[in-house]
Write an enzyme that holds these catalytic residues in place. Structure first.
Site, PDB file in Angstrom:
ATOM      1  N   PHE A  87       0.811  -1.220   0.000  1.00 25.80           N
ATOM      2  CA  PHE A  87       0.000   0.000   0.000  1.00 25.80           C
ATOM      3  C   PHE A  87       0.843   1.268   0.000  1.00 25.80           C
ATOM      4  CE2 PHE A  87      -3.289  -2.988   1.275  1.00 25.80           C
ATOM      5  CZ  PHE A  87      -4.372  -2.532   0.540  1.00 25.80           C
ATOM      6  N   GLU A  88       2.044   1.216   0.540  1.00 21.52           N
ATOM      7  CA  GLU A  88       2.895   2.401   0.555  1.00 21.52           C
ATOM      8  C   GLU A  88       3.590   2.615  -0.785  1.00 21.52           C
ATOM      9  OE1 GLU A  88       3.332   4.711   2.858  1.00 21.52           O
ATOM     10  OE2 GLU A  88       2.011   3.765   4.335  1.00 21.52           O
ATOM     11  N   GLY A  89       4.023   1.520  -1.419  1.00 22.94           N
ATOM     12  CA  GLY A  89       4.865   1.668  -2.599  1.00 22.94           C
ATOM     13  C   GLY A  89       6.231   2.187  -2.190  1.00 22.94           C
ATOM     14  N   ARG A 124      -7.083  -0.225   2.100  1.00 22.82           N
ATOM     15  CA  ARG A 124      -6.091  -0.547   3.134  1.00 22.82           C
ATOM     16  C   ARG A 124      -6.760  -0.988   4.424  1.00 22.82           C
ATOM     17  NH1 ARG A 124      -0.357   2.304   4.198  1.00 22.82           N
ATOM     18  NH2 ARG A 124       0.310   1.040   5.998  1.00 22.82           N
TER      19      ARG A 124
END
Length: 284
Positions: free
Chosen positions: A80-82, A197
């Site tokens: 989800f952050e990348g 998320r």
């Protein structure tokens, strides 16, 4: 036992539980460091002290977390952050690099993948400590890891003040899990990315597959028809609920009809629109 912050004139901040010092942070006179201390404390009160009563020889070593996020939790955060190996300005103009790291970052800065992994480890540890401090009951590794991801994204203060934590600390695990989807708003408006998320974290918390929620979307019968692995995941939930439908990954007329019947059974609005409430009722 009551927690208190004591701020001393040499810029150090101690956190006490009763008379026992738990940690010390040298803010070096920087407001940003003081704000960070306040974001990671469960203390209800603070005092300002003229001198430090704790001898220098008894300085408290930096804390490390006893529990660690598990591999699934790390995968979820990374997904989800990348990752960005060159510094950029985030949505609110803060220089950011790696997996959402912001400390001592400047535009033009670059890092390697290995450095991004190390920064992530350092950042995660702060939230591991926060979850350890906040949770007063026994929880498993999936539950702990889901809470670390929650804090990593929203800040430790969000967990500290949440109804999620209140339910968890009285061992109401199902009720606690239902609180995750409520934290999906920015500026008062729900965002698809945050909904994905929170649903993924809830699934991890419950020990269920979280990866399908990377593709989460509001499903309904459309033209052309929605086709994805997430639809297949929802169809699997309908099959487990007793509906004889194909698991073909297409939100077709058959799936729409089954979904409306399921919603009616659960006393939901039978509109065929598959959102977080319907997903929760499906047990996904």
């Amino acid at each position: 036992m009551e927690r208190t912050l004591k701020i001393f004139d040499d810029y150090r901040v101690y956190e006490f539980e009763g008379n026992q010092p738990l940690r010390v942070v040298d803010t070096q006179g920087k407001v940003s460091q003081l704000i960070k201390v306040l974001q990671f404390t469960l203390a209800d009160t603070f005092t300002v002290e003229p001198t430090n009563p704790i001898p220098r020889g008894d300085m408290i070593p930096p804390r490390s977390s006893r529990r660690k996020i598990n591999p699934e939790g790390i995968k979820l955060i990374k997904a989800f952050e990348g990752v960005e190996l060159e510094a950029y300005l985030d949505a609110v103009g803060v220089p950011t690099i790696g997996y959402g790291h912001t400390k001592d970052v400047f535009l033009g800065m670059t890092i390697t993948q290995a450095e991004a992994e190390e920064l992530l480890r350092q950042d995660i540890e702060e939230f591991e400590i926060a979850v350890e401090d906040a949770v007063e009951v026994e929880i498993n590794d999936h539950q702990f890891s889901a809470l670390v991801s929650f804090c990593f994204n929203l800040g430790a203060g969000s967990l500290f003040k949440s109804t999620l934590l209140k339910f968890l600390n009285v061992r109401k695990l199902q009720e606690a899990s239902l609180e995750f989807p409520r934290w999906n708003k920015a500026g008062g408006q729900p965002l698809l990315g945050l909904t994905r998320r929170r649903m993924a974290e809830r699934a991890l918390f419950l020990g269920k597959p979280w990866q399908p929620f990377l593709e989460y979307e509001l499903l309904q019968l459309t033209q052309p028809k929605i086709k994805s692995e997430y639809v297949r995941y929802v169809q699997q939930g309908l099959q487990k609920a007793g509906f004889d439908i194909q698991k073909n990954g297409v939100f077709d007329l058959e799936t729409d009809a089954a979904m409306k019947k399921f919603q009616a059974q659960k006393r939901l609005d039978p509109d065929g629109l598959v959102g977080p409430i319907t997903i929760t009722e499906l047990g996904l």
